[in-house]
Scaffold this motif. Structure first.
Motif, mmCIF file in Angstrom:
data_model
loop_
_atom_site.group_PDB
_atom_site.id
_atom_site.type_symbol
_atom_site.label_atom_id
_atom_site.label_comp_id
_atom_site.label_asym_id
_atom_site.label_seq_id
_atom_site.Cartn_x
_atom_site.Cartn_y
_atom_site.Cartn_z
ATOM 1 N N HIS A 252 0.987 -1.182 0.041
ATOM 2 C CA HIS A 252 0.081 -0.035 0.064
ATOM 3 C C HIS A 252 0.740 1.196 0.003
ATOM 4 C CE1 HIS A 252 -3.748 2.195 1.370
ATOM 5 N NE2 HIS A 252 -2.835 2.931 1.845
ATOM 6 N N GLU A 253 1.791 1.573 0.956
ATOM 7 C CA GLU A 253 2.441 2.523 1.251
ATOM 8 C C GLU A 253 3.381 2.751 -0.050
ATOM 9 O OE1 GLU A 253 1.528 4.745 3.137
ATOM 10 O OE2 GLU A 253 0.453 3.536 4.387
ATOM 11 N N HIS B 261 1.649 4.387 -2.793
ATOM 12 C CA HIS B 261 1.657 5.832 -2.565
ATOM 13 C C HIS B 261 2.949 6.355 -3.118
ATOM 14 C CE1 HIS B 261 -2.234 6.057 -0.767
ATOM 15 N NE2 HIS B 261 -1.918 5.645 0.512
ATOM 16 N N HIS C 159 -5.777 6.462 -2.914
ATOM 17 C CA HIS C 159 -6.883 5.777 -2.559
ATOM 18 C C HIS C 159 -8.216 6.007 -3.345
ATOM 19 C CE1 HIS C 159 -5.382 6.307 1.718
ATOM 20 N NE2 HIS C 159 -4.947 5.518 1.195
HETATM 21 ZN ZN LIG Z 1 -3.315 5.140 2.023
#
Ligand SMILES: [Zn+2]
Length: 215
Positions: free
Chosen positions: A165-166, A169, A175
Protein backbone atom coordinates in the motif's frame (compact mmCIF):
# COMPACT_ATOMS: atom_id res chain seq x y z
CA UNK A 1 -12.24 8.24 -21.78
CA UNK A 2 -12.07 12.00 -21.49
CA UNK A 3 -11.45 11.61 -17.80
CA UNK A 4 -8.00 10.27 -18.65
CA UNK A 5 -7.16 13.13 -21.00
CA UNK A 6 -5.15 15.52 -18.95
CA UNK A 7 -1.58 16.51 -18.27
CA UNK A 8 0.61 14.57 -17.87
CA UNK A 9 -0.05 12.72 -21.10
CA UNK A 10 0.69 9.07 -20.57
CA UNK A 11 1.81 6.32 -22.86
CA UNK A 12 -1.57 4.58 -22.73
CA UNK A 13 -3.13 7.63 -24.39
CA UNK A 14 -0.78 7.05 -27.30
CA UNK A 15 -1.90 3.43 -27.28
CA UNK A 16 -5.51 4.39 -27.82
CA UNK A 17 -4.61 6.68 -30.70
CA UNK A 18 -2.60 3.92 -32.33
CA UNK A 19 -5.59 1.60 -32.11
CA UNK A 20 -8.04 4.08 -33.63
CA UNK A 21 -8.87 1.74 -36.51
CA UNK A 22 -9.89 -1.06 -34.17
CA UNK A 23 -13.62 -1.04 -33.30
CA UNK A 24 -14.14 1.08 -30.21
CA UNK A 25 -15.33 -1.63 -27.84
CA UNK A 26 -12.31 -3.76 -28.60
CA UNK A 27 -9.93 -0.83 -28.25
CA UNK A 28 -11.35 0.04 -24.85
CA UNK A 29 -11.15 -3.54 -23.68
CA UNK A 30 -7.55 -3.90 -24.69
CA UNK A 31 -6.20 -0.52 -23.75
CA UNK A 32 -8.04 0.10 -20.47
CA UNK A 33 -7.67 -2.68 -17.99
CA UNK A 34 -7.68 0.05 -15.36
CA UNK A 35 -11.10 0.60 -13.81
CA UNK A 36 -10.13 4.01 -12.51
CA UNK A 37 -7.31 6.54 -12.71
CA UNK A 38 -5.85 6.68 -9.23
CA UNK A 39 -2.42 7.98 -10.25
CA UNK A 40 -1.39 11.37 -8.84
CA UNK A 41 -2.29 13.97 -9.92
CA UNK A 42 -6.03 13.46 -10.31
CA UNK A 43 -8.73 16.13 -10.41
CA UNK A 44 -9.24 15.46 -6.70
CA UNK A 45 -5.66 16.01 -5.55
CA UNK A 46 -4.54 19.23 -7.19
CA UNK A 47 -1.73 19.11 -9.72
CA UNK A 48 1.28 20.08 -7.63
CA UNK A 49 3.25 17.76 -5.41
CA UNK A 50 3.26 19.00 -1.80
CA UNK A 51 5.92 18.03 0.70
CA UNK A 52 5.31 16.93 4.25
CA UNK A 53 3.49 14.16 6.11
CA UNK A 54 -0.27 14.29 5.59
CA UNK A 55 -0.21 15.54 2.00
CA UNK A 56 -0.94 13.28 -0.95
CA UNK A 57 2.21 11.53 -2.06
CA UNK A 58 3.32 12.24 -5.62
CA UNK A 59 4.73 10.46 -8.63
CA UNK A 60 8.32 9.38 -8.27
CA UNK A 61 10.56 11.22 -10.71
CA UNK A 62 11.28 8.36 -13.11
CA UNK A 63 10.95 4.62 -13.59
CA UNK A 64 14.30 3.83 -11.96
CA UNK A 65 13.33 3.60 -8.28
CA UNK A 66 16.18 3.57 -5.75
CA UNK A 67 15.12 2.58 -2.26
CA UNK A 68 16.75 2.31 1.15
CA UNK A 69 15.65 0.78 4.46
CA UNK A 70 16.79 2.57 7.61
CA UNK A 71 19.36 0.29 9.21
CA UNK A 72 20.20 2.26 12.36
CA UNK A 73 18.67 4.85 14.65
CA UNK A 74 15.08 5.60 15.67
CA UNK A 75 13.45 4.26 12.51
CA UNK A 76 15.51 1.12 11.96
CA UNK A 77 13.77 -1.82 10.26
CA UNK A 78 14.15 -5.19 11.98
CA UNK A 79 15.04 -8.16 9.80
CA UNK A 80 11.40 -9.30 9.48
CA UNK A 81 10.39 -5.79 8.34
CA UNK A 82 13.16 -5.81 5.73
CA UNK A 83 11.90 -9.18 4.50
CA UNK A 84 8.41 -7.74 4.06
CA UNK A 85 9.72 -4.80 2.03
CA UNK A 86 11.78 -7.06 -0.21
CA UNK A 87 8.95 -9.58 -0.67
CA UNK A 88 6.36 -6.95 -1.60
CA UNK A 89 8.72 -5.21 -4.02
CA UNK A 90 9.75 -8.50 -5.59
CA UNK A 91 6.26 -9.90 -6.06
CA UNK A 92 4.12 -6.81 -6.62
CA UNK A 93 6.36 -4.10 -8.11
CA UNK A 94 9.12 -5.82 -10.06
CA UNK A 95 6.54 -7.19 -12.53
CA UNK A 96 5.57 -3.56 -13.37
CA UNK A 97 7.46 -1.16 -15.64
CA UNK A 98 9.22 0.27 -12.57
CA UNK A 99 12.80 -0.90 -11.97
CA UNK A 100 13.58 -1.14 -8.25
CA UNK A 101 17.18 -0.97 -7.05
CA UNK A 102 18.43 -1.18 -3.48
CA UNK A 103 20.59 1.82 -2.64
CA UNK A 104 23.01 0.89 0.12
CA UNK A 105 24.56 4.37 0.00
CA UNK A 106 21.48 6.54 0.29
CA UNK A 107 21.55 10.20 -0.77
CA UNK A 108 19.58 12.72 1.30
CA UNK A 109 20.68 16.01 -0.29
CA UNK A 110 20.82 17.55 -3.73
CA UNK A 111 18.87 16.91 -6.90
CA UNK A 112 19.15 13.11 -7.12
CA UNK A 113 18.14 11.81 -3.71
CA UNK A 114 17.33 8.16 -3.00
CA UNK A 115 13.70 7.82 -4.12
CA UNK A 116 12.09 5.89 -1.26
CA UNK A 117 13.28 5.67 2.36
CA UNK A 118 11.50 2.94 4.36
CA UNK A 119 11.26 3.52 8.12
CA UNK A 120 9.76 1.62 11.02
CA UNK A 121 8.17 3.81 13.67
CA UNK A 122 5.12 5.72 14.86
CA UNK A 123 6.40 9.26 15.34
CA UNK A 124 4.01 11.70 13.72
CA UNK A 125 1.40 9.07 12.82
CA UNK A 126 -2.16 9.67 14.09
CA UNK A 127 -3.32 6.93 16.48
CA UNK A 128 -5.63 5.40 13.86
CA UNK A 129 -2.96 5.25 11.15
CA UNK A 130 -0.60 2.29 10.70
CA UNK A 131 1.61 3.83 8.07
CA UNK A 132 2.14 6.80 5.85
CA UNK A 133 4.04 7.89 2.76
CA UNK A 134 4.97 11.48 2.01
CA UNK A 135 7.20 13.57 -0.20
CA UNK A 136 10.26 15.01 1.48
CA UNK A 137 11.82 16.80 -1.46
CA UNK A 138 10.29 17.71 -4.78
CA UNK A 139 12.11 17.31 -8.04
CA UNK A 140 11.48 17.34 -11.75
CA UNK A 141 7.95 18.17 -12.93
CA UNK A 142 5.37 19.80 -10.63
CA UNK A 143 3.77 16.43 -9.91
CA UNK A 144 7.06 14.65 -9.21
CA UNK A 145 8.88 13.95 -6.00
CA UNK A 146 12.61 13.37 -5.70
CA UNK A 147 12.43 11.59 -2.35
CA UNK A 148 9.52 9.98 -0.52
CA UNK A 149 9.44 8.55 2.99
CA UNK A 150 7.43 5.53 4.10
CA UNK A 151 6.94 5.10 7.83
CA UNK A 152 5.04 2.07 9.17
CA UNK A 153 4.51 1.08 12.79
CA UNK A 154 6.43 -1.91 14.16
CA UNK A 155 5.37 -4.71 16.48
CA UNK A 156 3.50 -6.76 13.90
CA UNK A 157 2.12 -3.82 11.91
CA UNK A 158 4.86 -3.95 9.27
CA UNK A 159 2.83 -6.25 7.03
CA UNK A 160 3.13 -7.24 3.38
CA UNK A 161 -0.16 -5.49 2.55
CA UNK A 162 0.97 -2.25 4.21
CA UNK A 163 4.29 -2.28 2.40
CA UNK A 164 2.42 -2.83 -0.87
CA UNK A 165 0.00 0.00 0.00
CA UNK A 166 2.57 2.60 1.07
CA UNK A 167 4.93 1.74 -1.79
CA UNK A 168 1.99 2.35 -4.11
CA UNK A 169 1.58 5.82 -2.60
CA UNK A 170 5.31 6.45 -3.03
CA UNK A 171 4.97 5.93 -6.78
CA UNK A 172 1.81 8.07 -6.94
CA UNK A 173 -1.15 5.71 -6.40
CA UNK A 174 -4.09 7.19 -4.47
CA UNK A 175 -7.05 5.89 -2.49
CA UNK A 176 -10.40 5.33 -4.22
CA UNK A 177 -11.88 8.62 -3.03
CA UNK A 178 -9.18 10.53 -4.96
CA UNK A 179 -9.55 8.42 -8.09
CA UNK A 180 -11.38 9.43 -11.28
CA UNK A 181 -13.94 7.92 -11.51
CA UNK A 182 -14.20 7.83 -7.73
CA UNK A 183 -14.42 4.44 -6.07
CA UNK A 184 -15.19 3.39 -2.53
CA UNK A 185 -11.96 3.25 -0.52
CA UNK A 186 -12.81 -0.39 0.16
CA UNK A 187 -13.41 -1.42 -3.49
CA UNK A 188 -11.34 -4.58 -3.92
CA UNK A 189 -10.35 -3.54 -7.46
CA UNK A 190 -7.99 -1.09 -5.76
CA UNK A 191 -5.83 -4.05 -4.72
CA UNK A 192 -3.51 -3.19 -1.86
CA UNK A 193 -4.52 0.49 -2.17
CA UNK A 194 -7.78 -0.48 -0.44
CA UNK A 195 -8.10 1.37 2.88
CA UNK A 196 -7.46 -0.20 5.30
CA UNK A 197 -5.18 -2.51 3.35
CA UNK A 198 -5.33 -5.43 5.77
CA UNK A 199 -5.86 -8.66 3.81
CA UNK A 200 -5.27 -7.00 0.42
CA UNK A 201 -1.84 -8.22 -0.57
CA UNK A 202 -2.05 -7.92 -4.35
CA UNK A 203 -1.12 -4.78 -6.26
CA UNK A 204 -3.76 -5.82 -8.78
CA UNK A 205 -4.49 -5.06 -12.42
CA UNK A 206 -5.81 -1.53 -11.94
CA UNK A 207 -2.74 -0.26 -10.11
CA UNK A 208 -0.36 -2.11 -12.42
CA UNK A 209 -2.07 -0.56 -15.45
CA UNK A 210 -1.78 2.92 -13.98
CA UNK A 211 1.89 2.43 -13.11
CA UNK A 212 2.75 1.03 -16.51
CA UNK A 213 0.84 3.82 -18.24
CA UNK A 214 2.73 6.45 -16.27
CA UNK A 215 6.36 5.27 -16.19
ZN1 LIG B 1 -3.11 5.02 2.07
Amino acid sequence: MSVFSRVPVRRRVTGVVAMALVPLMVAVGVAWAAVTDNMFPTESTGSSCLTGMGNSPCQTDNREVYFYMDSSGEYKLESEDRSMVNAAIDREYRPTDLAFHYDSSPVFEGSAETDIIYQEGSTGLPDSVAGRAWCNARGGALYNCDQQYIRIRGNGDYTYARVCHETGHAVGLQHGDYAIPMLSKTDSRLGCLVTPSTGHNDLGDNNRENIDGTY
